[in-house]
Motif scaffolding. Structure first.
Motif, PDB file in Angstrom:
ATOM      1  N   VAL A  16      13.746 106.670  -7.542  1.00 11.90           N
ATOM      2  CA  VAL A  16      14.092 108.074  -7.350  1.00 11.90           C
ATOM      3  C   VAL A  16      13.195 108.666  -6.275  1.00 11.90           C
ATOM      4  O   VAL A  16      12.090 108.181  -6.030  1.00 11.90           O
ATOM      5  N   VAL A  17      13.699 109.716  -5.634  1.00 11.88           N
ATOM      6  CA  VAL A  17      12.941 110.418  -4.601  1.00 11.88           C
ATOM      7  C   VAL A  17      12.242 111.600  -5.257  1.00 11.88           C
ATOM      8  O   VAL A  17      12.882 112.415  -5.915  1.00 11.88           O
ATOM      9  N   ILE A  18      10.938 111.672  -5.075  1.00 10.87           N
ATOM     10  CA  ILE A  18      10.150 112.716  -5.728  1.00 10.87           C
ATOM     11  C   ILE A  18       9.546 113.656  -4.692  1.00 10.87           C
ATOM     12  O   ILE A  18       8.894 113.202  -3.759  1.00 10.87           O
ATOM     13  N   GLY A  19       9.762 114.935  -4.889  1.00 12.02           N
ATOM     14  CA  GLY A  19       9.131 115.934  -4.037  1.00 12.02           C
ATOM     15  C   GLY A  19       9.657 115.909  -2.611  1.00 12.02           C
ATOM     16  O   GLY A  19      10.609 115.200  -2.297  1.00 12.02           O
ATOM     17  N   PRO A  20       9.019 116.685  -1.734  1.00 10.23           N
ATOM     18  CA  PRO A  20       9.462 116.748  -0.345  1.00 10.23           C
ATOM     19  C   PRO A  20       9.151 115.440   0.370  1.00 10.23           C
ATOM     20  O   PRO A  20       8.263 114.700  -0.031  1.00 10.23           O
ATOM     21  N   GLY A  21       9.883 115.148   1.416  1.00  8.52           N
ATOM     22  CA  GLY A  21       9.637 113.927   2.164  1.00  8.52           C
ATOM     23  C   GLY A  21      10.237 112.724   1.468  1.00  8.52           C
ATOM     24  O   GLY A  21      11.062 112.848   0.576  1.00  8.52           O
ATOM     25  N   ASP A  22       9.798 111.561   1.850  1.00 12.05           N
ATOM     26  CA  ASP A  22      10.382 110.334   1.317  1.00 12.05           C
ATOM     27  C   ASP A  22       9.449 109.627   0.361  1.00 12.05           C
ATOM     28  O   ASP A  22       9.098 108.468   0.560  1.00 12.05           O
ATOM     29  N   HIS A  23       9.016 110.335  -0.648  1.00 11.02           N
ATOM     30  CA  HIS A  23       8.143 109.716  -1.640  1.00 11.02           C
ATOM     31  C   HIS A  23       9.009 109.115  -2.742  1.00 11.02           C
ATOM     32  O   HIS A  23       9.696 109.832  -3.456  1.00 11.02           O
ATOM     33  N   PHE A  24       8.990 107.794  -2.853  1.00 13.02           N
ATOM     34  CA  PHE A  24       9.816 107.117  -3.855  1.00 13.02           C
ATOM     35  C   PHE A  24       8.982 106.730  -5.053  1.00 13.02           C
ATOM     36  O   PHE A  24       7.816 106.400  -4.931  1.00 13.02           O
TER      37      PHE A  24
END
Length: 84
Positions: A16-24
Motif C-alpha cells: 500500500v502507498v502511505i502518506g504523500p510521495g511514494d512511500h510503500f
C-alpha cells in the motif's frame, strides 16, 4: 499448538502507498493490516473498510481465515486508492 503469529501471516504481502510521495508499505499479515487500517488509512469508514477491519481482527485472533482477511484488505486498499 500452532503459534498464533505464524498463522497470521498471508501467503503474499500486499503493498500500500502511505502518506504523500511514494512511500510503500508491505503488509504481511492480519496484525500488520489492522495497524495500518487504524493508523495510516486515508479515510476510515465505508463498507470495505469495516469488512477488512473485522476480517483482519478475526484472523489475528485465530477465529478467521487469513486469506479472507487478505482479500478484504486488498479490496479496502483498492477502494481507498492506496493499493500499489
Amino acid at each position: 499448538m500452532e503459534h498464533l503469529m505464524d498463522h497470521d501471516l498471508w501467503d503474499e504481502p500486499i503493498e500500500v502507498v502511505i502518506g504523500p510521495g511514494d512511500h510503500f508499505k508491505s503488509i504481511r499479515g492480519s496484525r500488520d493490516a489492522l495497524v495500518c487500517l487504524m493508523t495510516c488509512w486515508p479515510q476510515k469508514g465505508g463498507d470495505s473498510f469495516a469488512l477488512a477491519k473485522r476480517a483482519c481482527m478475526e484472523a489475528a485472533e485465530g477465529r478467521g481465515d487469513p486469506s479472507t482477511a487478505a482479500s478484504a484488505f486488498r479490496v479496502a486498499a483498492s477502494d481507498a486508492g492506496i493499493l500499489r
